[in-house]
Design a protein around this motif. Structure first.
Motif, mmCIF file in Angstrom:
data_model
loop_
_atom_site.group_PDB
_atom_site.id
_atom_site.type_symbol
_atom_site.label_atom_id
_atom_site.label_comp_id
_atom_site.label_asym_id
_atom_site.label_seq_id
_atom_site.Cartn_x
_atom_site.Cartn_y
_atom_site.Cartn_z
ATOM 1 N N VAL A 82 -1.136 1.254 16.319
ATOM 2 C CA VAL A 82 -0.652 2.641 16.290
ATOM 3 C C VAL A 82 0.529 2.798 17.241
ATOM 4 C CG1 VAL A 82 -1.223 5.021 16.902
ATOM 5 C CG2 VAL A 82 -2.840 3.660 15.562
ATOM 6 N N VAL A 83 0.391 2.283 18.446
ATOM 7 C CA VAL A 83 1.444 2.432 19.448
ATOM 8 C C VAL A 83 2.694 1.660 19.045
ATOM 9 C CG1 VAL A 83 2.057 1.893 21.837
ATOM 10 C CG2 VAL A 83 -0.174 2.899 21.314
ATOM 11 N N ARG A 84 2.500 0.473 18.474
ATOM 12 C CA ARG A 84 3.643 -0.380 18.153
ATOM 13 C C ARG A 84 4.387 0.053 16.895
ATOM 14 N NH1 ARG A 84 1.660 -6.665 18.623
ATOM 15 N NH2 ARG A 84 1.941 -6.952 20.872
ATOM 16 N N HIS A 85 3.659 0.305 15.823
ATOM 17 C CA HIS A 85 4.283 0.334 14.507
ATOM 18 C C HIS A 85 4.202 1.668 13.757
ATOM 19 C CE1 HIS A 85 4.206 -3.963 15.143
ATOM 20 N NE2 HIS A 85 2.892 -4.003 15.089
ATOM 21 N N SER A 86 3.332 2.563 14.157
ATOM 22 C CA SER A 86 2.985 3.657 13.245
ATOM 23 C C SER A 86 4.032 4.765 13.174
ATOM 24 C CB SER A 86 1.641 4.265 13.662
ATOM 25 O OG SER A 86 1.779 4.970 14.889
ATOM 26 N N GLY A 87 4.720 5.050 14.288
ATOM 27 C CA GLY A 87 5.597 6.221 14.324
ATOM 28 C C GLY A 87 4.811 7.507 14.221
ATOM 29 N N GLY B 272 0.919 8.513 10.894
ATOM 30 C CA GLY B 272 2.246 7.913 10.865
ATOM 31 C C GLY B 272 2.715 7.540 9.477
ATOM 32 N N ARG B 273 3.584 6.528 9.421
ATOM 33 C CA ARG B 273 4.233 6.150 8.163
ATOM 34 C C ARG B 273 3.307 5.392 7.221
ATOM 35 N NH1 ARG B 273 6.677 2.803 12.085
ATOM 36 N NH2 ARG B 273 8.357 4.323 12.231
ATOM 37 N N GLY B 274 2.155 4.946 7.695
ATOM 38 C CA GLY B 274 1.213 4.259 6.824
ATOM 39 C C GLY B 274 1.464 2.772 6.751
ATOM 40 N N PRO B 275 0.593 2.054 6.039
ATOM 41 C CA PRO B 275 0.693 0.601 5.995
ATOM 42 C C PRO B 275 1.819 0.129 5.098
ATOM 43 C CG PRO B 275 -1.082 1.331 4.567
ATOM 44 C CD PRO B 275 -0.560 2.561 5.273
ATOM 45 N N THR B 276 2.379 -1.025 5.463
ATOM 46 C CA THR B 276 3.321 -1.705 4.579
ATOM 47 C C THR B 276 2.519 -2.413 3.492
ATOM 48 O OG1 THR B 276 3.283 -3.653 6.006
ATOM 49 C CG2 THR B 276 4.980 -2.007 6.432
ATOM 50 N N PRO B 277 3.163 -2.856 2.394
ATOM 51 C CA PRO B 277 2.401 -3.474 1.296
ATOM 52 C C PRO B 277 1.555 -4.666 1.718
ATOM 53 C CG PRO B 277 4.623 -2.941 0.578
ATOM 54 C CD PRO B 277 4.574 -2.658 2.054
ATOM 55 N N ASP B 278 2.023 -5.439 2.730
ATOM 56 C CA ASP B 278 1.267 -6.624 3.132
ATOM 57 C C ASP B 278 0.542 -6.440 4.459
ATOM 58 O OD1 ASP B 278 3.486 -6.448 4.684
ATOM 59 O OD2 ASP B 278 4.010 -8.584 4.597
#
Length: 377
Positions: free
Chosen positions: A303-308, A327-333
């Motif tokens: 969450v802290v690193r990637h979510s925005g 946040g922006r949600g998961p990437t496809p992979d």
């Protein structure tokens, strides 16, 4: 053999010595043709008989040890060399006929035993049958050799005994190979465990350290006192991470859910996220408490690193833990990549738990959920 050092263990050396003795003790039965050779009147017959018998004995022991080492190491015995060895032993026995007379057929006992140990079962059976038939047939054709028909029983007995020795050597080799494989897998598992723990520990700790250091840099011109507090937290986190690494290397690493929730609250606050965390933690079995703690650590780090995201929610129940954000949600992979999620899945598999990665039920943000199926309602 010791997997770590590559040195032969005392049991292996004892088995090697036993193998030599097992091959040599059978040579006692060559005493009959040996005595016959000694009684020869003509020196050349005596020398030929004794020389071929000594060569036969040495060759038999060497062939037996060569084959035994292959079986013990679970290596296939080269078929051409095996056939050449059996034929060579037979040739030495036949070559000594002028010095050993009909007693040369004693060597057939060793030829049959070598065939059982060296050759495929069908081939060995043919050799044993021919070795057993030779004494009565030769005794019928050569009057002076009639008394050698008793060798038939010796051929059959030696072949049966060598079959047991062959099976024992084969099983011993398979056992050693299995022990070495177990040792190799244990080393690989320990390396994977250490790598997984170091990733989980340092990934989370360094992320929080970086965020707090960045926050302290922004606060320094406007609020030095608070900036100093953040720097003190950075120092504390760094020391804690160092202690965690030392415990991990020493195989004493463990995490607790309550401690991880407290750390998550601090990390989310430092990153400027609104945190919704439970006020208390239900009583959980020790292994599940640790699994849920690792899930919180991995989820909050992501969450802290990637979510925005602006908000993070952590829910804990006796049967599951869930970390979600807006946040922006998961990437496809996202569900299949990352050392942290891989390590978390490995931990969950040990307790038959499941790891679910994806969007929240409302279709927004990101959710990481670890559940214990047997406990679910």
């Amino acid at each position: 053999m010791d997997v770590a050092t590559g040195r032969a263990q005392p049991g292996s050396r004892m088995w090697r010595l036993t193998g030599w003795l097992l091959a040599a003790v059978w040579l006692f039965f060559l005493n009959v043709p040996f005595a016959t050779a000694l009684r020869q009147d003509e020196p050349w017959r005596r020398a030929l008989g004794l020389g071929t018998l000594v060569a036969f004995a040495v060759a038999y022991v060497l062939v037996f040890e060569w084959a035994r080492s292959h079986r013990q190491a679970s290596r296939p015995i080269p078929r051409r060399r095996a056939v050449a060895a059996v034929l060579g032993l037979l040739a030495l026995g036949v070559l000594g006929i002028p010095g050993t007379d009909g007693d040369w057929m004693t060597t057939l006992v060793f030829v049959a035993a070598a065939a059982v140990f060296l050759l495929p079962p069908a081939w060995a059976l043919v050799v044993v049958v021919l070795a057993a038939l030779t004494p009565p047939v030769a005794g019928h054709l050569v009057p002076g050799w009639a008394g050698e028909s008793t060798i038939v029983f010796a051929v059959l007995l030696a072949s049966f005994a060598m079959f047991g020795v062959s099976a024992l050597a084969q099983r011993n080799g398979e056992l050693r190979a299995a022990q070495q494989e177990i040792g190799r897998l244990a080393v690989a598992e320990e390396r994977a465990r250490t790598a997984r723990d170091l990733h989980d520990i340092l990934g989370h700790s360094l992320t929080v350290v970086a965020i707090k250091a960045e926050l302290a840099g922004r606060l320094l011109p406007v609020d030095p006192a608070r900036a100093a507090g953040e720097i003190a937290d950075v120092e504390r986190l760094a020391r804690s991470a160092l202690a965690d690494v030392r415990r991990t290397v020493g195989a004493y690493r463990g995490v607790r859910l309550a401690e991880e929730l407290a750390g998550a609250r601090s990390a989310l606050a430092a990153a400027g996220l609104v945190a919704e965390l439970p006020d208390d933690v239900p009583e959980l079995p020790a292994e599940r408490d640790e699994l849920f703690a690792w899930a919180v650590r991995e989820g909050v780090t992501n969450v802290v690193r990637h979510s925005g995201a602006r908000r993070c929610t952590i829910r804990v129940r006796p049967d599951e833990v869930e970390i979600a954000d807006d946040g922006r949600g998961p990437t496809p992979d996202a569900a299949a990549t990352g050392h942290g999620l891989t390590g978390l899945r490995e931990r969950a598999e040990r307790q038959d738990a499941t790891v679910t990665v994806g969007r929240r039920p409302d279709g927004r943000g990101f959710r990481l959920r670890v559940g214990v199926p047997g406990e679910q309602r």
